[in-house]
Design a protein around this motif. Structure first.
Motif, PDB file in Angstrom:
ATOM      1  N   SER A  93      19.865  40.563   3.968  1.00  0.00           N
ATOM      2  CA  SER A  93      19.313  40.506   3.729  1.00  0.00           C
ATOM      3  C   SER A  93      18.396  41.003   1.966  1.00  0.00           C
ATOM      4  CB  SER A  93      17.642  39.968   4.226  1.00  0.00           C
ATOM      5  OG  SER A  93      18.232  39.871   5.712  1.00  0.00           O
ATOM      6  N   ASP A  94      18.167  42.098   2.448  1.00  0.00           N
ATOM      7  CA  ASP A  94      17.620  42.616   0.293  1.00  0.00           C
ATOM      8  C   ASP A  94      18.034  42.605  -0.414  1.00  0.00           C
ATOM      9  OD1 ASP A  94      15.119  43.969   2.309  1.00  0.00           O
ATOM     10  OD2 ASP A  94      16.336  45.721   3.188  1.00  0.00           O
ATOM     11  N   PRO A 103      16.436  34.074  -7.249  1.00  0.00           N
ATOM     12  CA  PRO A 103      16.671  33.511  -6.034  1.00  0.00           C
ATOM     13  C   PRO A 103      15.942  32.186  -5.710  1.00  0.00           C
ATOM     14  CG  PRO A 103      14.567  35.036  -5.515  1.00  0.00           C
ATOM     15  CD  PRO A 103      15.382  35.320  -6.912  1.00  0.00           C
ATOM     16  N   GLY A 169       7.544  30.752  -0.093  1.00  0.00           N
ATOM     17  CA  GLY A 169       8.735  31.255  -0.793  1.00  0.00           C
ATOM     18  C   GLY A 169       9.452  32.109   0.208  1.00  0.00           C
ATOM     19  N   SER A 170       8.361  32.947   1.259  1.00  0.00           N
ATOM     20  CA  SER A 170       9.244  33.697   2.054  1.00  0.00           C
ATOM     21  C   SER A 170       9.113  33.348   3.774  1.00  0.00           C
ATOM     22  CB  SER A 170       8.997  35.052   2.507  1.00  0.00           C
ATOM     23  OG  SER A 170       9.168  35.779   2.857  1.00  0.00           O
ATOM     24  N   TYR A 172       9.188  34.716   6.326  1.00  0.00           N
ATOM     25  CA  TYR A 172       8.389  36.436   7.243  1.00  0.00           C
ATOM     26  C   TYR A 172       7.260  36.445   6.853  1.00  0.00           C
ATOM     27  CZ  TYR A 172      12.958  37.326   8.773  1.00  0.00           C
ATOM     28  OH  TYR A 172      14.695  38.002   9.179  1.00  0.00           O
ATOM     29  N   THR A 173       7.315  36.322   5.451  1.00  0.00           N
ATOM     30  CA  THR A 173       5.791  36.859   4.581  1.00  0.00           C
ATOM     31  C   THR A 173       4.768  35.255   5.406  1.00  0.00           C
ATOM     32  OG1 THR A 173       6.611  36.853   2.510  1.00  0.00           O
ATOM     33  CG2 THR A 173       4.110  36.121   2.999  1.00  0.00           C
ATOM     34  N   VAL A 182       5.630  40.360  13.074  1.00  0.00           N
ATOM     35  CA  VAL A 182       5.786  40.254  12.616  1.00  0.00           C
ATOM     36  C   VAL A 182       7.329  41.256  12.854  1.00  0.00           C
ATOM     37  CG1 VAL A 182       5.107  43.138  11.359  1.00  0.00           C
ATOM     38  CG2 VAL A 182       3.569  41.527  11.835  1.00  0.00           C
ATOM     39  N   PRO A 183       8.171  40.638  11.779  1.00  0.00           N
ATOM     40  CA  PRO A 183       9.256  41.869  12.504  1.00  0.00           C
ATOM     41  C   PRO A 183       9.936  42.667  11.659  1.00  0.00           C
ATOM     42  CG  PRO A 183       9.568  39.436  10.603  1.00  0.00           C
ATOM     43  CD  PRO A 183       8.483  40.268  10.763  1.00  0.00           C
ATOM     44  N   ALA A 184      10.388  43.517  13.383  1.00  0.00           N
ATOM     45  CA  ALA A 184      10.212  45.452  13.427  1.00  0.00           C
ATOM     46  C   ALA A 184      11.370  45.797  13.351  1.00  0.00           C
ATOM     47  CB  ALA A 184       9.526  45.909  14.457  1.00  0.00           C
ATOM     48  N   GLU A 185      12.597  44.777  13.824  1.00  0.00           N
ATOM     49  CA  GLU A 185      13.876  45.173  13.594  1.00  0.00           C
ATOM     50  C   GLU A 185      14.715  43.725  13.607  1.00  0.00           C
ATOM     51  OE1 GLU A 185      16.780  47.968  16.647  1.00  0.00           O
ATOM     52  OE2 GLU A 185      14.783  47.276  17.140  1.00  0.00           O
ATOM     53  N   ILE A 219      13.781  40.979  15.641  1.00  0.00           N
ATOM     54  CA  ILE A 219      13.020  41.408  17.470  1.00  0.00           C
ATOM     55  C   ILE A 219      11.650  42.081  16.789  1.00  0.00           C
ATOM     56  CG2 ILE A 219      12.280  43.402  18.727  1.00  0.00           C
ATOM     57  CD1 ILE A 219      15.266  43.311  19.182  1.00  0.00           C
TER      58      ILE A 219
END
Lengths: 251, 251
Positions: A93-94, A103, A169-170, A172-173, A182-185, A219
DNA sequence: GAGTGGTCTAGACCACTCA
DNA sequence: GAGTGGTCTAGACCACTCC
């Protein structure tokens, strides 16, 4: 911690500041390819910290690929060619943003659905549990490059609106700021598939043309799987990864 | 270091032995999912080591995904479901063996060739430099699953024989044992391509059928790129990866 | 043998969580 | 406030490389 530029901000742990100082020195060209850094004991004296603090900083720099450490020989600046290659790496994704393109996204579906056996298995929850499903078409410069179908386990059956996603927009945000997830992995797999009729229409390719099929389980920092996502990308897309540790065995 | 099972082998650093002890406890079921481990200070007393040594061991266990550490709360055994998922991950190449199948190979070419511009760019060497090229058909249970085309920069223009590879079985083993080139890291990219006529014949698929196209640059423990490899795999193949750190931004 | 990184210690204080 | 992990120190000794 002396010699860190005088009036610089002096926040955070010493070893993190030291990482920054040394990294700046390397990127600024103070150390050429494979040039030796001062010994740990010298660095400790120079920066007025203990040797263990220096070692902590050097360990982080080595993990990041900025330096390498050879037992008994010394500590050296990593060759810039290798540093440059590594800079292009990140998560799938990065990776998108490294292209310098704009994007975008179209939300195709936002709904609450019961977890299928497959999704429940991936998230390690009971089938039938109510999940938030977010299906999106991802765009680069207005051109569709992939379809993402995400199933999110939001605690307390809360959900969010299409408007919220479009504003933020995101995904994850949104998860972080509104739900404290909070996504950690992430655990990812990549393989090849053929475009279905629906894929073909969405991605503007011929039915049956090859796509990059990716799965991801995210995760959270609470150490539970919170998102299962299936992504299909057109073949112009590339996944990049850095594998550390010795490649083992019969390669 | 006490309490490590009595007559066990007492080799290696304390923190590595401690890693093994704690990991065995977790895998042996001494700590259930998300169950708290003793505090660092308690572990230090129990195992008769210093707290920093305990912390070193715990850091390794956390990086490996066996435990997680929450500031101010404690240290906890990672949920077995997540541990199980992680166990299936590894480098693309590692991944092969997780299937329990018999790997094999046919050597298609072994020759010394001048580096093309592309290969030279990947390895950061001058074009025209003499490289050893090893092209192999990879098999699983006798069935072709991929083609690997590797370009290796062997110091001093040494080379090896087809017989050596067939005897040793592994290219990396050969590089390590005969040339002292220890692979330390790899940069990989994965995308989709279509089978050429040659690919189709080798892999026993139709021309134009989709393949997983993978590139790899291997970096040695001497911190220089030593191998560039292009691999094409049939679509039954899957690449798996673990992404650590927060997935960033606009995913 | 001199110099380097690798391990380990005992003790101090700070930052965070939770009751 | 009690308990947890996070940072930091000064000093010791071991393991490795290179002369």
């Amino acid at each position: 911690m002396v010699n860190d530029g005088g009036a610089r901000e002096a926040k955070g742990p010493l070893y993190q500041r030291l990482v920054k100082v040394i990294r700046d020195q390397i990127e600024g060209g103070d150390f050429g390819d494979n040039q030796a850094l001062p010994s740990e004991r010298d660095l400790a004296v120079q920066h007025a910290v203990s040797r263990e603090t220096v070692r902590k900083a050097l360990r982080l720099l080595e993990e990041a690929g900025d330096i390498y450490i050879d037992h008994g020989r010394g500590t050296f600046a990593a060759p810039s060619s290798v540093r440059r290659m590594r800079r292009f790496l990140g998560s799938f994704s990065d990776d998108t943003r490294h292209r310098g393109d704009q994007p975008g996204q179209n939300i195709l579906a936002l709904e609450v659905v019961p977890a299928s056996f497959a999704v429940a298995g991936a998230l390690n929850i009971e089938p039938g549990r109510r999940l938030t499903r977010l299906k999106r078409l991802r765009l680069v410069n207005g051109k569709p490059i992939g379809v993402q179908d995400a199933y999110i386990d939001i605690p307390g059956e809360l959900t969010f609106t299409r408007k919220q996603i479009e504003e933020v927009g995101s995904l994850y945000t949104l998860l972080i700021e509104h739900f404290g997830m909070v996504p950690a992995e992430a655990l990812e797999s990549v393989t090849v598939c053929l475009a279905s009729a629906e894929d073909a229409e969405l991605l503007n390719v011929a039915e049956g043309s090859p796509l990059l099929l990716m799965e991801r389980v995210t995760i959270s920092d609470r150490h539970v799987p919170v998102e299962y996502c299936v992504m299909k990308y057109v073949k112009e897309y590339t996944y990049k990864a850095r594998i550390t540790g010795k490649p083992s065995g019969n390669v």
